[in-house]
Design an enzyme around this catalytic site. Structure first.
Site, PDB file in Angstrom:
ATOM      1  CE1 TYR A   1       0.705   1.231   4.306  1.00  0.00           C
ATOM      2  CE2 TYR A   1       0.502  -0.908   4.568  1.00  0.00           C
ATOM      3  CZ  TYR A   1       0.863   0.035   5.137  1.00  0.00           C
ATOM      4  OH  TYR A   1       1.437  -0.020   6.519  1.00  0.00           O
TER       5      TYR A   1
ATOM      6  CG  ASP B   1      -2.738  -3.270   5.271  1.00  0.00           C
ATOM      7  OD1 ASP B   1      -3.635  -2.335   5.715  1.00  0.00           O
ATOM      8  OD2 ASP B   1      -1.954  -3.781   6.017  1.00  0.00           O
TER       9      ASP B   1
ATOM     10  CE  LYS C   1      -2.517  -7.173   7.488  1.00  0.00           C
ATOM     11  NZ  LYS C   1      -1.156  -7.489   7.651  1.00  0.00           N
TER      12      LYS C   1
ATOM     13  CE1 TYR D   1      -2.764 -10.095  13.001  1.00  0.00           C
ATOM     14  CE2 TYR D   1      -2.885  -8.357  11.415  1.00  0.00           C
ATOM     15  CZ  TYR D   1      -2.124  -9.210  12.157  1.00  0.00           C
ATOM     16  OH  TYR D   1      -0.768  -8.931  11.841  1.00  0.00           O
TER      17      TYR D   1
ATOM     18  CG  ASP E   1      -3.818   0.793  11.011  1.00  0.00           C
ATOM     19  OD1 ASP E   1      -4.522   1.206  11.810  1.00  0.00           O
ATOM     20  OD2 ASP E   1      -2.531   0.473  10.570  1.00  0.00           O
TER      21      ASP E   1
ATOM     22  NE  ARG F   1       2.357   4.619   9.815  1.00  0.00           N
ATOM     23  CZ  ARG F   1       3.662   4.312  10.051  1.00  0.00           C
ATOM     24  NH1 ARG F   1       4.270   5.169  10.240  1.00  0.00           N
ATOM     25  NH2 ARG F   1       3.924   3.038  10.189  1.00  0.00           N
TER      26      ARG F   1
ATOM     27  CD1 TRP G   1      -2.838   3.901   9.453  1.00  0.00           C
ATOM     28  CD2 TRP G   1      -2.632   5.080   7.356  1.00  0.00           C
ATOM     29  NE1 TRP G   1      -1.757   3.567   8.643  1.00  0.00           N
ATOM     30  CE2 TRP G   1      -1.345   4.258   7.356  1.00  0.00           C
ATOM     31  CE3 TRP G   1      -2.765   5.659   6.085  1.00  0.00           C
ATOM     32  CZ2 TRP G   1      -0.449   4.055   6.713  1.00  0.00           C
ATOM     33  CZ3 TRP G   1      -1.894   5.856   5.168  1.00  0.00           C
ATOM     34  CH2 TRP G   1      -0.476   4.761   5.195  1.00  0.00           C
TER      35      TRP G   1
END
Length: 417
Positions: free
Chosen positions: A78, A128, A173, A176, A183, A257, A261
């Site tokens: 990404y 991602d 994901k 996960y 994110d 971060r 995002w």
């Protein structure tokens, strides 16, 4: 005879340069770099805007766009897409063909003629990997190559199969389970909305736009800290992860971060969400609440933001480049688009000035560097990432990470408007 010898020399030189000068995008970029150096004495001229200076610096560091973010071989990942988003806007603004070639080279190298995306595995359901689809949407609009359409259709299939929480939020994901990470909103939702705008019609489009907005509604419901207005990095619906609070399912910290995002996701999604969609006003209200929260944790002296947002005074914390650039981009774009009042520009400007003063260095050859970028951070996995304060502040720090340089280019473009 002199004339014949002279002509032979010219032909030999022409053959030589034809043989070495156009063999790859890398050599083409080196030729451009050499030309720039001879004209101005510097690889990156200092009289350009910061947006172009940083893009040209990235092109110098990473002569082919798949190399962005330190990739050793062509890999579907990404970070490249963020820098290339800036390159698209700068190509539109300047018409400089080298910027377009840099974008186009990414598609050429990563997508084969039959539409296969190198290194991409649909069955992993990793959100991602949707983000670079934005580059292909751009290239398909420009070039109408069938291979890009096929690749885009594959990425859209991932959205259909992406596992979800019980209420409908995308898992980050497949590996996960039941986890929603901030994110993921940036990685998936601008692509989902952009694809819908370009290819979907009628009820299909309406359903997709509703789904996009729902992802933000769900995050506001499950990841927002009502006391500070900040959002936690992630939420585990199952409460099974060691990093997850057993009552709330939330991770323990506000990572800069991750919130960056999320802020970029909101302002970028609005580029594609229809003006009359009822979710627009909600997203804009989330942007306002988000901006108010990050202003409270902005460093009063230097205008920057910390790796762990609400713990500026704690040992090991530092002002982090990617989060700072993302917050600046999110705020200045929101002001330019009318999502935030003009009064917010001063906070964006203070942050932007802080980045240039404290985090940017320029080499003698004109190449621009962005320093103090967190290389990576996440949760779970092996070795296990527990989301603790100590974990975030001890992750690797590096310069010129595309997750920082990309947002800096985008923020610069907004300030230059």
């Amino acid at each position: 005879m002199k004339f014949i010898n002279h002509r032979i020399k010219i032909l030999a030189l022409a053959a030589f340069y034809a043989g070495i000068g156009l063999t790859s995008a890398q050599s083409a970029n080196q030729n451009k770099t050499e030309a720039t150096t001879t004209q101005s004495g510097k690889i990156v001229p200092a009289d350009l805007n910061w947006s172009e200076r940083m893009l040209l610096s990235e092109m110098h560091r990473f002569p082919e766009s798949w190399m962005l973010d330190f990739s050793k071989s062509p890999k579907w990942t990404y970070p490249s897409a963020i820098v290339l988003d800036g390159a698209e806007q700068l190509y539109t603004k300047t018409g400089k063909k080298e910027y377009y070639n840099y974008i186009s080279d990414f598609g050429e190298k990563l997508v084969t003629e039959d539409g296969t995306i190198l290194t991409y595995e649909l069955e992993k359901y990793n959100i991602d990997l949707l983000n670079s689809g934005n580059v292909l949407l751009y290239l398909y609009e420009k070039e109408k190559k069938e291979k890009y359409l096929k690749a885009l259709q594959t990425l859209r299939l991932q959205i259909d199969g992406q596992p979800r929480t019980k209420e409908g939020s995308f898992w980050h994901k497949k590996i996960y389970p039941y986890q929603v990470w901030l994110d993921g909103l940036y990685m998936g939702m601008p692509f989902y909305a952009h694809y819908t705008k370009d290819f979907s019609k009628g009820k299909d489009a309406a359903k997709a736009y509703d789904d996009v907005v729902f992802q933000f509604d769900s995050v506001q419901k499950n990841l927002l800290d009502k006391k500070t207005g900040l959002l936690y990095h992630a939420w585990d619906e199952s409460r099974q992860q060691a990093w997850a609070d057993k009552e709330t399912g939330l991770s323990p910290n506000f990572w800069g971060r991750a919130m960056g995002w999320y802020g970029m996701a909101m302002v970028d999604v609005l580029d594609y969400l229809p003006q009359n969609h009822p979710g627009r006003s909600r997203l804009i209200s989330y942007i306002k609440s988000f901006a108010d929260a990050i202003i409270k944790v902005q460093d009063k002296q230097n205008g920057l933001w910390y790796q762990v947002l609400d713990k500026a005074e704690e040992k090991g914390n530092y002002t982090e480049a990617s989060a700072s650039a993302m917050f600046v981009y999110m705020m200045i774009k929101s002001v330019n688009k009318g999502y935030l009042p003009q009064s917010y520009k001063k906070y964006a400007q203070k942050g932007y000035n802080g980045i240039i003063k404290n985090l940017i260095t320029v080499d003698e050859n004109g190449v621009v560097n962005l320093n103090k970028c967190c290389a990576v951070a996440g949760l779970g996995g092996k070795p296990y990432r527990d989301g603790s304060y100590e974990y975030y502040v001890n992750e690797k720090i590096r310069s010129n990470d595309a997750k920082g340089t990309g947002p800096f280019i985008l923020a610069s473009i907004e300030f230059e408007k």
